[in-house]
Motif scaffolding. Sequence first.
Motif, PDB file in Angstrom:
ATOM      1  N   ALA A  26      57.745   8.164 -36.659  1.00 20.50           N
ATOM      2  CA  ALA A  26      57.557   8.618 -38.393  1.00 20.50           C
ATOM      3  C   ALA A  26      58.830   8.720 -38.886  1.00 20.50           C
ATOM      4  O   ALA A  26      59.299   8.246 -39.876  1.00 20.50           O
ATOM      5  CB  ALA A  26      56.588   9.862 -38.511  1.00 20.50           C
ATOM      6  N   ALA A  27      59.913   9.606 -38.160  1.00 24.69           N
ATOM      7  CA  ALA A  27      61.173   9.764 -38.677  1.00 24.69           C
ATOM      8  C   ALA A  27      62.138   8.517 -38.910  1.00 24.69           C
ATOM      9  O   ALA A  27      62.695   8.436 -39.784  1.00 24.69           O
ATOM     10  CB  ALA A  27      61.653  10.686 -37.844  1.00 24.69           C
ATOM     11  N   ARG A  28      61.555   7.517 -37.891  1.00 25.49           N
ATOM     12  CA  ARG A  28      62.658   6.161 -38.047  1.00 25.49           C
ATOM     13  C   ARG A  28      61.965   5.528 -39.390  1.00 25.49           C
ATOM     14  O   ARG A  28      62.888   4.767 -39.961  1.00 25.49           O
ATOM     15  CB  ARG A  28      62.089   5.314 -36.688  1.00 25.49           C
ATOM     16  CG  ARG A  28      62.658   5.810 -35.602  1.00 25.49           C
ATOM     17  CD  ARG A  28      62.630   5.086 -34.368  1.00 25.49           C
ATOM     18  NE  ARG A  28      62.973   5.361 -32.970  1.00 25.49           N
ATOM     19  CZ  ARG A  28      62.225   6.018 -32.290  1.00 25.49           C
ATOM     20  NH1 ARG A  28      61.105   6.194 -32.524  1.00 25.49           N
ATOM     21  NH2 ARG A  28      62.946   6.492 -31.128  1.00 25.49           N
ATOM     22  N   VAL A 140      56.218  14.928 -41.259  1.00 28.18           N
ATOM     23  CA  VAL A 140      57.239  13.666 -41.633  1.00 28.18           C
ATOM     24  C   VAL A 140      56.216  12.633 -42.057  1.00 28.18           C
ATOM     25  O   VAL A 140      56.871  12.128 -43.152  1.00 28.18           O
ATOM     26  CB  VAL A 140      57.799  13.146 -40.074  1.00 28.18           C
ATOM     27  CG1 VAL A 140      58.585  12.049 -40.627  1.00 28.18           C
ATOM     28  CG2 VAL A 140      58.645  14.354 -39.660  1.00 28.18           C
ATOM     29  N   GLN A 141      54.989  12.497 -41.814  1.00 21.57           N
ATOM     30  CA  GLN A 141      54.360  11.484 -42.408  1.00 21.57           C
ATOM     31  C   GLN A 141      54.121  11.675 -43.977  1.00 21.57           C
ATOM     32  O   GLN A 141      53.885  10.679 -44.753  1.00 21.57           O
ATOM     33  CB  GLN A 141      52.900  11.383 -41.898  1.00 21.57           C
ATOM     34  CG  GLN A 141      52.808  10.796 -40.505  1.00 21.57           C
ATOM     35  CD  GLN A 141      51.666  10.717 -39.656  1.00 21.57           C
ATOM     36  OE1 GLN A 141      50.780  11.662 -40.065  1.00 21.57           O
ATOM     37  NE2 GLN A 141      51.436  10.140 -38.543  1.00 21.57           N
ATOM     38  N   VAL A 146      52.725   8.255 -46.169  1.00 24.94           N
ATOM     39  CA  VAL A 146      51.656   7.532 -45.336  1.00 24.94           C
ATOM     40  C   VAL A 146      51.056   8.592 -44.435  1.00 24.94           C
ATOM     41  O   VAL A 146      51.041   8.330 -43.103  1.00 24.94           O
ATOM     42  CB  VAL A 146      51.996   6.369 -44.810  1.00 24.94           C
ATOM     43  CG1 VAL A 146      52.185   5.276 -45.643  1.00 24.94           C
ATOM     44  CG2 VAL A 146      53.333   6.784 -43.625  1.00 24.94           C
ATOM     45  N   PRO A 147      50.425   9.839 -44.964  1.00 23.01           N
ATOM     46  CA  PRO A 147      49.882  10.795 -43.876  1.00 23.01           C
ATOM     47  C   PRO A 147      48.664  10.377 -43.405  1.00 23.01           C
ATOM     48  O   PRO A 147      47.994   9.609 -43.590  1.00 23.01           O
ATOM     49  CB  PRO A 147      49.550  11.969 -44.820  1.00 23.01           C
ATOM     50  CG  PRO A 147      49.447  11.254 -46.201  1.00 23.01           C
ATOM     51  CD  PRO A 147      50.245  10.035 -46.112  1.00 23.01           C
ATOM     52  N   GLU A 148      48.208  10.754 -42.074  1.00 19.94           N
ATOM     53  CA  GLU A 148      47.407  10.290 -41.133  1.00 19.94           C
ATOM     54  C   GLU A 148      46.524  11.601 -40.795  1.00 19.94           C
ATOM     55  O   GLU A 148      47.355  12.584 -40.542  1.00 19.94           O
ATOM     56  CB  GLU A 148      47.816   9.381 -40.189  1.00 19.94           C
ATOM     57  CG  GLU A 148      48.410   8.461 -40.332  1.00 19.94           C
ATOM     58  CD  GLU A 148      48.925   7.439 -39.061  1.00 19.94           C
ATOM     59  OE1 GLU A 148      48.628   8.107 -37.856  1.00 19.94           O
ATOM     60  OE2 GLU A 148      49.361   6.571 -39.178  1.00 19.94           O
TER      61      GLU A 148
END
Length: 258
Positions: A26-28, A140-141, A146-148
């Motif tokens: 996610a960080a990338r 981070v999402q 784009v949270p999951e």
Amino acid sequence: MTTSPAPRFDEWLDLIAERSAALRSAARKAPSDARIPACPDWTVPDLLAYVGGIQRFWAAAVAAGPATRPPSDGQVPDRTPTGEVLEWSAQSTAALLASLRAAGADSPCWTWWADSGNASTAGAVARHHVQEVAVHVRDVQDATGVPEPLPSGLAMDAVDEFLHIGFGSMDGWPHSPARVALVADEGRSWTLILDATGASAVRSAAGEGRPEADATVSAPASDLLLALYRRAPWDGGTLRVTGDAALVRQLVVWPPVD
């Protein structure tokens, strides 16, 4: 009280590895200056540094064995990033996993929740860190838009751990004695008993009766956990509150959460 079906030690280790990899993935995808909504003073690299520091701290705590104090700064090598933060993060995860495997699930070690009466072992550290890193993946999402949802099984075990460790370590409930039920849509539920001694949680499996409660909060387990961590609102959204809403508002602000 029923027995909560929880992952085994090796499954917790697999979850730490998988969620830590998800954190870096996610960080990338996030701009380096993206802010973390739950911690607006932090950028994504700041959060990676925080989680990696936690992993190195727990690695040192587990390696030290039985102790009455946490590891000193000198016992936690390279706690702040050196070089490229993603590579340092991966090394941090590897250090924690190596320490946990070398110790084994039942090896005693320092934990901040020792006075709660819950286990202070490498296995308990592994279980606790699963929820730490999983919630920060969501952070981070959120920063990338784009949270999951958290995996359901992970979330149910993390809610159970949070209620017994987090709430179980709190001082006395500062309000009138009360009971709050948290009900996961997946079928499991917990009743928090709040009084002058603090909080205790009673587990109930699907189909079992549970103690009467003054208020009930129902939602998917992922959303219950995120609400406990103050990453999701208790009013509105997917959480459904019945009974004494004022009691739920008191509960929300009671425990300190990082």
